[in-house]
Design a protein around this motif. Structure first.
Motif, PDB file in Angstrom:
ATOM      1  N   LEU A   1      41.705  24.342  20.816  1.00  0.00           N
ATOM      2  CA  LEU A   1      40.479  25.143  20.833  1.00  0.00           C
ATOM      3  C   LEU A   1      40.343  26.012  19.587  1.00  0.00           C
ATOM      4  O   LEU A   1      39.250  26.470  19.260  1.00  0.00           O
ATOM      5  CB  LEU A   1      40.473  26.034  22.088  1.00  0.00           C
ATOM      6  N   ARG A   2      41.445  26.212  18.862  1.00  0.00           N
ATOM      7  CA  ARG A   2      41.371  27.064  17.665  1.00  0.00           C
ATOM      8  C   ARG A   2      40.416  26.484  16.628  1.00  0.00           C
ATOM      9  O   ARG A   2      39.782  27.227  15.875  1.00  0.00           O
ATOM     10  CB  ARG A   2      42.765  27.199  17.046  1.00  0.00           C
ATOM     11  N   LEU A   3      40.318  25.161  16.566  1.00  0.00           N
ATOM     12  CA  LEU A   3      39.427  24.542  15.587  1.00  0.00           C
ATOM     13  C   LEU A   3      37.979  24.930  15.858  1.00  0.00           C
ATOM     14  O   LEU A   3      37.225  25.263  14.934  1.00  0.00           O
ATOM     15  CB  LEU A   3      39.593  23.019  15.627  1.00  0.00           C
ATOM     16  N   TYR A   4      37.572  24.886  17.112  1.00  0.00           N
ATOM     17  CA  TYR A   4      36.194  25.251  17.459  1.00  0.00           C
ATOM     18  C   TYR A   4      35.958  26.734  17.186  1.00  0.00           C
ATOM     19  O   TYR A   4      34.932  27.121  16.611  1.00  0.00           O
ATOM     20  CB  TYR A   4      35.912  24.908  18.923  1.00  0.00           C
ATOM     21  N   ARG A   5      36.905  27.576  17.567  1.00  0.00           N
ATOM     22  CA  ARG A   5      36.735  29.015  17.349  1.00  0.00           C
ATOM     23  C   ARG A   5      36.612  29.336  15.862  1.00  0.00           C
ATOM     24  O   ARG A   5      35.708  30.082  15.454  1.00  0.00           O
ATOM     25  CB  ARG A   5      37.902  29.789  17.957  1.00  0.00           C
TER      26      ARG A   5
ATOM     27  N   THR B   1      39.608  11.893  22.809  1.00  0.00           N
ATOM     28  CA  THR B   1      40.500  13.005  22.505  1.00  0.00           C
ATOM     29  C   THR B   1      41.829  12.469  21.995  1.00  0.00           C
ATOM     30  O   THR B   1      42.251  11.367  22.369  1.00  0.00           O
ATOM     31  CB  THR B   1      40.727  13.896  23.743  1.00  0.00           C
ATOM     32  N   CYS B   2      42.474  13.254  21.153  1.00  0.00           N
ATOM     33  CA  CYS B   2      43.761  12.866  20.573  1.00  0.00           C
ATOM     34  C   CYS B   2      44.930  13.524  21.292  1.00  0.00           C
ATOM     35  O   CYS B   2      46.069  13.481  20.805  1.00  0.00           O
ATOM     36  CB  CYS B   2      43.786  13.222  19.090  1.00  0.00           C
ATOM     37  N   GLY B   3      44.667  14.134  22.426  1.00  0.00           N
ATOM     38  CA  GLY B   3      45.734  14.770  23.188  1.00  0.00           C
ATOM     39  C   GLY B   3      45.179  15.421  24.436  1.00  0.00           C
ATOM     40  O   GLY B   3      43.962  15.403  24.677  1.00  0.00           O
ATOM     41  N   ALA B   4      46.061  15.997  25.216  1.00  0.00           N
ATOM     42  CA  ALA B   4      45.625  16.670  26.439  1.00  0.00           C
ATOM     43  C   ALA B   4      44.688  17.815  26.084  1.00  0.00           C
ATOM     44  O   ALA B   4      45.011  18.638  25.222  1.00  0.00           O
ATOM     45  CB  ALA B   4      46.839  17.200  27.193  1.00  0.00           C
ATOM     46  N   PRO B   5      43.515  17.879  26.695  1.00  0.00           N
ATOM     47  CA  PRO B   5      42.542  18.907  26.296  1.00  0.00           C
ATOM     48  C   PRO B   5      42.919  20.297  26.789  1.00  0.00           C
ATOM     49  O   PRO B   5      43.346  20.476  27.928  1.00  0.00           O
ATOM     50  CB  PRO B   5      41.241  18.428  26.950  1.00  0.00           C
ATOM     51  N   GLN B   6      42.747  21.273  25.888  1.00  0.00           N
ATOM     52  CA  GLN B   6      42.844  22.682  26.296  1.00  0.00           C
ATOM     53  C   GLN B   6      41.558  23.130  26.979  1.00  0.00           C
ATOM     54  O   GLN B   6      41.565  24.053  27.791  1.00  0.00           O
ATOM     55  CB  GLN B   6      43.079  23.565  25.062  1.00  0.00           C
ATOM     56  N   ARG B   7      40.458  22.481  26.623  1.00  0.00           N
ATOM     57  CA  ARG B   7      39.158  22.886  27.139  1.00  0.00           C
ATOM     58  C   ARG B   7      38.225  21.684  27.104  1.00  0.00           C
ATOM     59  O   ARG B   7      38.318  20.848  26.201  1.00  0.00           O
ATOM     60  CB  ARG B   7      38.604  24.017  26.271  1.00  0.00           C
ATOM     61  N   ILE B   8      37.332  21.583  28.082  1.00  0.00           N
ATOM     62  CA  ILE B   8      36.326  20.520  28.130  1.00  0.00           C
ATOM     63  C   ILE B   8      34.954  21.171  28.206  1.00  0.00           C
ATOM     64  O   ILE B   8      34.695  21.982  29.105  1.00  0.00           O
ATOM     65  CB  ILE B   8      36.537  19.598  29.346  1.00  0.00           C
TER      66      ILE B   8
END
Length: 355
Positions: free
Chosen positions: A100-104, A72-79
């Motif tokens: 998470l916006r990228l996945y959505r 990961t490139c930063g603190a995760p919003q979601r795993i």
């Protein structure tokens, strides 16, 4: 907000605003700078932002890396966790998403293009449990977004206890009675259970034209095996949904983008072409020789290597354990590499371990 993620989001929305090549190289530089395990791996392969000149030179991480490193490139919003359970929960892959916006954006744009290109909203029923039931499942999250974005009404016919057959029958009866097309979202395993349950009840339905079905997951967890043609025949018999409205989705917890059967998109475009897997413009798949990891010869079976810009916050280039053969503008899946850890997969895993 990370400017690169904004560029990727804009590209997902409109391919005219950027170039895949430029974004892939920018994403490689970003992941090299901000993801230490990937930087170490890339350096070991002799790949740096100064030496990699095109997207084909970006070193892919093997799937096994998601089981042992925090990519990961930063603190995760979601795993999200993979569903593999044969070797225990401790060895499930972990996909850490800092944005998470990228996945959505990727999930909804893919569904729009390949499952709902001809409708804005329609009635939906999911045989995949909700995110409340499966909070670690990327598939459950994708279905939740699909219900928000594409459902005129509908809901879940599954929960923690499994398939809710009565709720499914209620949705099928309502669609049939009211003449409202229905979209069924399901894993292949849940679909087989539903087909068996309806057969045991002596039930079959004539859903309105435009009804469709998306299944995913292959034979994993299925009560029995059924060929693809056999499945299409069974879906027609149970729901009267023709094969050109049955879409198999190919995705995985480690990816933010998905590939789909081409049938609905082809039909809407007025194109007559064989069923094949197609992906979105922000993801590319290439095939590598299962033994050497060199580019697979045309017409031969190779390991699928993904480059997914929507994975900009984790690992963009991933060598899967799935086999496929290239056809026209897509590919046909040919199962998993034997043992999934042999030959090319083993070589890739060794390269990761050595990094």
């Amino acid at each position: 907000m990370e400017p690169l993620y904004e560029r990727v989001l804009a590209f997902i929305a409109d391919p005219a605003v950027d170039r895949f090549e430029d974004l892939a190289l920018a994403t490689f530089a970003h992941q090299f700078a901000h993801c230490a395990p990937y930087r170490d791996f890339a350096r070991r392969r002799g790949a740096t932002p100064d030496s990699v000149r095109d997207w084909l030179g970006i070193p892919p991480v093997p799937m096994v890396a998601f089981k042992h490193a925090e990519l990961t490139c930063g603190a995760p919003q979601r795993i999200f966790l993979s569903s593999g359970t044969t070797r225990g929960a401790a060895l499930r892959s972990r996909h850490l998403l800092p944005d998470l916006r990228l996945y959505r954006a990727a999930a909804l744009a893919g569904l729009r293009r390949f499952l709902f290109p001809d409708v804005s909203r329609m009635r939906l029923v999911s045989l995949i449990p909700s995110t409340e039931e499966q909070p670690d499942s990327s598939l459950a999250q994708m279905v939740a977004w699909a219900l928000e974005e594409f459902a005129s009404d509908g809901g879940y016919a599954a929960d923690a206890d499994g398939l809710a057959v009565d709720r499914l029958v209620t949705a099928l009866e309502a669609s049939e009675r009211e003449g409202q097309p229905l979209a069924i979202l399901t894993t292949t395993a849940a679909l087989l259970r539903a087909l068996d349950a309806l057969r045991d009840r002596g039930r079959a339905f004539r859903l309105p034209h435009g009804s469709r079905l998306m299944d995913t997951g292959g034979d994993k967890g299925a009560p029995r095996r059924l060929s693809r043609n056999g499945l299409l025949h069974a879906v027609w018999g149970a729901f009267a949904i023709p094969g050109y409205f049955v879409v198999n989705e190919y995705g995985m917890a480690e990816l933010s983008s998905q590939y789909y059967d081409s049938v609905v998109a082809d039909r809407v475009a007025g194109q007559h072409a064989p069923r094949r897997k197609l992906g979105p413009h922000w993801a590319r798949a290439r095939l590598l020789d299962p033994t050497t990891l060199a580019p697979a010869a045309p017409g031969t079976v190779g390991l699928v290597c993904h480059v997914d810009l929507a994975n900009a916050g984790s690992a963009m280039a991933i060598l899967s354990e799935d086999l496929a053969v290239a056809v026209a503008d897509g590919f046909e899946l040919r199962g998993r590499a034997p043992g999934a850890e042999e030959r090319g997969c083993s070589l890739a895993a060794a390269q990761w371990d050595a990094a």
